[in-house]
Design a protein around this motif. Structure first.
Motif, PDB file in Angstrom:
ATOM      1  N   THR A  43       0.851  -1.191   0.000  1.00 38.56           N
ATOM      2  CA  THR A  43       0.000   0.000   0.000  1.00 38.56           C
ATOM      3  C   THR A  43       0.883   1.237   0.000  1.00 38.56           C
ATOM      4  O   THR A  43       2.079   1.173   0.320  1.00 38.56           O
ATOM      5  CB  THR A  43      -0.904   0.032   1.235  1.00 38.56           C
ATOM      6  N   ASP A  44       0.298   2.373  -0.345  1.00 33.11           N
ATOM      7  CA  ASP A  44       1.069   3.621  -0.346  1.00 33.11           C
ATOM      8  C   ASP A  44       1.643   3.915   1.036  1.00 33.11           C
ATOM      9  O   ASP A  44       2.771   4.383   1.170  1.00 33.11           O
ATOM     10  CB  ASP A  44       0.187   4.791  -0.808  1.00 33.11           C
ATOM     11  N   GLU A  45       0.876   3.616   2.075  1.00 32.14           N
ATOM     12  CA  GLU A  45       1.334   3.859   3.444  1.00 32.14           C
ATOM     13  C   GLU A  45       2.515   2.948   3.780  1.00 32.14           C
ATOM     14  O   GLU A  45       3.507   3.392   4.375  1.00 32.14           O
ATOM     15  CB  GLU A  45       0.189   3.623   4.429  1.00 32.14           C
ATOM     16  N   GLU A  46       2.399   1.667   3.402  1.00 33.77           N
ATOM     17  CA  GLU A  46       3.497   0.723   3.666  1.00 33.77           C
ATOM     18  C   GLU A  46       4.759   1.137   2.909  1.00 33.77           C
ATOM     19  O   GLU A  46       5.866   1.086   3.460  1.00 33.77           O
ATOM     20  CB  GLU A  46       3.080  -0.684   3.248  1.00 33.77           C
ATOM     21  N   ALA A  47       4.600   1.549   1.652  1.00 31.81           N
ATOM     22  CA  ALA A  47       5.749   1.957   0.853  1.00 31.81           C
ATOM     23  C   ALA A  47       6.414   3.198   1.435  1.00 31.81           C
ATOM     24  O   ALA A  47       7.646   3.294   1.499  1.00 31.81           O
ATOM     25  CB  ALA A  47       5.308   2.216  -0.585  1.00 31.81           C
ATOM     26  N   GLU A  48       5.601   4.143   1.883  1.00 35.43           N
ATOM     27  CA  GLU A  48       6.141   5.372   2.472  1.00 35.43           C
ATOM     28  C   GLU A  48       6.912   5.068   3.753  1.00 35.43           C
ATOM     29  O   GLU A  48       7.997   5.620   3.978  1.00 35.43           O
ATOM     30  CB  GLU A  48       5.004   6.357   2.760  1.00 35.43           C
ATOM     31  N   GLN A  49       6.359   4.198   4.593  1.00 34.78           N
ATOM     32  CA  GLN A  49       7.029   3.844   5.842  1.00 34.78           C
ATOM     33  C   GLN A  49       8.360   3.136   5.576  1.00 34.78           C
ATOM     34  O   GLN A  49       9.365   3.416   6.245  1.00 34.78           O
ATOM     35  CB  GLN A  49       6.115   2.945   6.690  1.00 34.78           C
ATOM     36  N   LYS A  50       8.353   2.221   4.607  1.00 34.55           N
ATOM     37  CA  LYS A  50       9.586   1.490   4.305  1.00 34.55           C
ATOM     38  C   LYS A  50      10.637   2.412   3.725  1.00 34.55           C
ATOM     39  O   LYS A  50      11.833   2.308   4.066  1.00 34.55           O
ATOM     40  CB  LYS A  50       9.298   0.349   3.321  1.00 34.55           C
ATOM     41  N   LEU A  51      10.248   3.338   2.867  1.00 30.85           N
ATOM     42  CA  LEU A  51      11.210   4.280   2.302  1.00 30.85           C
ATOM     43  C   LEU A  51      11.779   5.185   3.383  1.00 30.85           C
ATOM     44  O   LEU A  51      12.992   5.454   3.406  1.00 30.85           O
ATOM     45  CB  LEU A  51      10.549   5.113   1.206  1.00 30.85           C
ATOM     46  N   ASP A  52      10.931   5.646   4.308  1.00 31.11           N
ATOM     47  CA  ASP A  52      11.421   6.470   5.418  1.00 31.11           C
ATOM     48  C   ASP A  52      12.474   5.712   6.215  1.00 31.11           C
ATOM     49  O   ASP A  52      13.492   6.281   6.638  1.00 31.11           O
ATOM     50  CB  ASP A  52      10.256   6.870   6.332  1.00 31.11           C
ATOM     51  N   GLU A  53      12.225   4.433   6.430  1.00 26.15           N
ATOM     52  CA  GLU A  53      13.179   3.597   7.166  1.00 26.15           C
ATOM     53  C   GLU A  53      14.510   3.506   6.423  1.00 26.15           C
ATOM     54  O   GLU A  53      15.591   3.614   7.027  1.00 26.15           O
ATOM     55  CB  GLU A  53      12.590   2.204   7.357  1.00 26.15           C
ATOM     56  N   VAL A  54      14.452   3.319   5.097  1.00 26.08           N
ATOM     57  CA  VAL A  54      15.672   3.229   4.285  1.00 26.08           C
ATOM     58  C   VAL A  54      16.461   4.532   4.353  1.00 26.08           C
ATOM     59  O   VAL A  54      17.684   4.527   4.562  1.00 26.08           O
ATOM     60  CB  VAL A  54      15.319   2.887   2.818  1.00 26.08           C
ATOM     61  N   ILE A  55      15.793   5.656   4.201  1.00 24.39           N
ATOM     62  CA  ILE A  55      16.478   6.949   4.211  1.00 24.39           C
ATOM     63  C   ILE A  55      17.086   7.237   5.580  1.00 24.39           C
ATOM     64  O   ILE A  55      18.206   7.743   5.677  1.00 24.39           O
ATOM     65  CB  ILE A  55      15.517   8.079   3.784  1.00 24.39           C
ATOM     66  N   ARG A  56      16.362   6.910   6.652  1.00 23.09           N
ATOM     67  CA  ARG A  56      16.901   7.113   8.007  1.00 23.09           C
ATOM     68  C   ARG A  56      18.148   6.265   8.222  1.00 23.09           C
ATOM     69  O   ARG A  56      19.132   6.726   8.817  1.00 23.09           O
ATOM     70  CB  ARG A  56      15.853   6.755   9.064  1.00 23.09           C
ATOM     71  N   GLU A  57      18.113   5.028   7.764  1.00 19.46           N
ATOM     72  CA  GLU A  57      19.204   4.097   8.045  1.00 19.46           C
ATOM     73  C   GLU A  57      20.420   4.331   7.147  1.00 19.46           C
ATOM     74  O   GLU A  57      21.558   4.160   7.581  1.00 19.46           O
ATOM     75  CB  GLU A  57      18.715   2.661   7.864  1.00 19.46           C
ATOM     76  N   PHE A  58      20.190   4.716   5.888  1.00 15.98           N
ATOM     77  CA  PHE A  58      21.292   4.779   4.932  1.00 15.98           C
ATOM     78  C   PHE A  58      21.586   6.178   4.388  1.00 15.98           C
ATOM     79  O   PHE A  58      22.659   6.396   3.821  1.00 15.98           O
ATOM     80  CB  PHE A  58      20.999   3.847   3.744  1.00 15.98           C
ATOM     81  N   GLY A  59      20.675   7.127   4.563  1.00 14.23           N
ATOM     82  CA  GLY A  59      20.871   8.450   3.975  1.00 14.23           C
ATOM     83  C   GLY A  59      22.114   9.155   4.456  1.00 14.23           C
ATOM     84  O   GLY A  59      22.809   9.820   3.679  1.00 14.23           O
ATOM     85  N   GLY A  60      22.443   9.016   5.750  1.00 13.60           N
ATOM     86  CA  GLY A  60      23.612   9.685   6.302  1.00 13.60           C
ATOM     87  C   GLY A  60      24.922   9.000   5.978  1.00 13.60           C
ATOM     88  O   GLY A  60      25.997   9.535   6.275  1.00 13.60           O
TER      89      GLY A  60
END
Length: 496
Positions: A43-60
């Motif tokens: 779902t759009d909500e699930e995809a958004e949550q997973k992407l937020d997790e990826v950016i938090r973990e790997f963005g820095g």
């Protein structure tokens, strides 16, 4: 008296925290389609949550991660089942599922080459800034070129700058323009020049791009479906084209954030032992070249890297009957109007080559054979020749009993480098008890040093794992190589 190098005690060890992002290729269309479908079911909500997790973990941990993820999405986009438009978040998430981190130096950081930095602005009096290139090796024993920066102060102390934690591979420019004449010369050497190849290049101009070549090959191959001979020629043409390319880094990236990662078919298993040299042409123009070994898991290919600013690079195949084996090293200027190269075609002896064309080498002349017991197995160079008043100073490596590598030196005549003035009968640097344990035991090895204020600085690898520096007094070394006293050598240098 045998000259011995003085160790600095500096140790540069591999840092597994320096990671870059790489494409995660499953090698299976079926699995790729399944992953795309699974992400599509979120779902759009699930995809958004997973992407937020990826950016938090790997963005820095990375430089411009989201740009890379969008590029990865474009690469897997053909696997989408419909043309239904996707949100940017969904594109980023799909890109993340086909991206991986790679620790480029987790296994080793070795075989250094040292050159002066082209930018010496804002350097204090008596200081000099340098660039250190290294062979970084990570998972799967894949090697790439990594960079460090540092300076030498007025006392001769070597100081390395702490590198950034970010590492990024460059943008590849696949549509490099090819010169048809040079391209066909290389095809002849590869025994790919025949009637099939001619059909595949019909209509291409005096210069052409990879995309133009691919389009022409596709048109011709479509007429001969399932023809193994046509497939072989097509693969050879594309492999050659993809081995000549350009790479660009962002201008705002620090040099130590830049990594030259294997790209072409010849480099699938690594880029090894780059020997950098600052080359000055007859017109005074300066270019930085590096000869290196491309390895595809079966065969080694000598190649050439060139740059003027360490931001934009060109990669080219080296061609000609005498381009073979490892350890080719370019002289820093032309000699007698020709390019010159130290080489080792037969795996054990040192040769000298001349050429009118930087990219084609057809002849060689033997200048040194293994002579002393510490080099009976093989000889090789440890970087490009260094010009001194007494002659061309070349660091060498010798391999002796128990496959022990040691570093020596020899001196060649300035005007006729085929003439050997002298060579060290004993190593100037051999692995000690602190250096002999590592990925490959009992090895010290360098890809090129520098002279600074009368001291030869030798960056060297220890057991194919970590790197360090040693120094040798140039006057004392030249005195041993020429058979003169140190006083006579210094006087000769002053007179010249």
């Amino acid at each position: 008296m045998s000259i011995k190098a003085t160790r600095t005690g500096i140790v540069l060890r591999p840092d597994p925290t320096r990671v870059l992002f790489r494409p995660f290729d499953l090698g299976s269309t079926t699995r790729t389609l399944k992953i795309v479908a699974r992400v599509g079911s979120m779902t759009d909500e699930e995809a958004e949550q997973k992407l937020d997790e990826v950016i938090r973990e790997f963005g820095g941990r990375h430089y411009k991660l989201e740009r890379f993820l969008l590029n990865r999405f474009e690469q897997i986009k053909p696997h989408l089942l419909t043309d239904e438009p996707l949100t940017e978040d969904r594109k980023l998430l799909l890109g993340a599922y086909f991206t991986m981190e790679y620790s480029l130096e987790s296994a080793a950081l070795f075989n250094p080459s040292m050159i002066w930095h082209p930018d010496q602005t804002n350097v204090p009096p008596g200081y000099k800034r340098f660039i250190l290139s290294l062979r970084a090796t990570g998972e799967g024993h894949v090697s790439s070129i990594s960079f460090r920066m540092g300076y030498i102060d007025e006392t001769g102390k070597i100081v390395l700058r702490q590198p950034s934690r970010y590492v990024t591979s460059p943008e590849i420019v696949p549509n490099h323009r090819f010169n048809r004449t040079l391209f066909e010369r290389k095809l002849y050497e590869l025994r790919l020049e025949n009637s099939i190849q001619e059909k595949m290049m019909v209509g291409l101009g005096d210069e052409f791009s990879l995309s133009e070549l691919e389009a022409q090959i596709k048109r011709v191959s479509a007429q001969y479906r399932y023809n193994a001979e046509y497939d072989t020629i097509a693969s050879g043409l594309l492999a050659l084209a993809k081995s000549n390319y350009e790479i660009h880094f962002d201008d705002d990236q620090s040099l130590d954030e830049r990594c030259i990662f294997p790209t072409s078919p010849n480099e699938t298993n690594g880029i090894e032992d780059a020997r950098f040299v600052q080359f000055t042409d007859d017109n005074g123009e300066v270019t930085f070249y590096a000869t290196y070994t491309a390895y595809n898991g079966r065969v080694t290919f000598p190649q050439l890297l060139e740059t003027k600013d360490f931001t934009h690079f060109s990669v080219s195949t080296l061609n000609g009957a005498e381009v073979s084996n490892k350890g080719m090293a370019l002289f820093p200027r032309k000699i007698g109007g020709k390019y010159a190269m130290i080489s080792r075609q037969d795996g054990e002896n040192i040769y000298l080559m001349y050429s009118d064309d930087l990219y084609f080498w057809q002849t060689k002349e033997l200048i040194l054979k293994p002579t002393y017991n510490w080099e009976y197995v093989q000889l090789g160079n440890c970087g490009s020749p260094i010009e001194t008043e007494a002659g061309w100073l070349v660091l060498s490596h010798g391999v002796g009993p128990m496959r022990k590598y040691a570093i020596g030196a020899f001196l060649l005549d300035l005007n006729d480098p085929c003439k050997v003035i002298g060579r060290t009968s004993e190593p100037i640097l051999s692995p000690d008890e602190n250096e002999r344990e590592g990925y490959v035991p009992n090895v010290v090895y360098s890809c090129g040093g520098l002279i600074n204020n009368g001291e030869l600085i030798i960056p060297y690898a220890m057991a194919d794992y970590a790197s360090s520096f040693a120094t040798v007094n140039v006057a004392e070394l030249l005195a041993e190589l020429t058979g003169q006293s140190k006083t006579e050598t210094i006087a000769a240098e002053v007179q010249v």
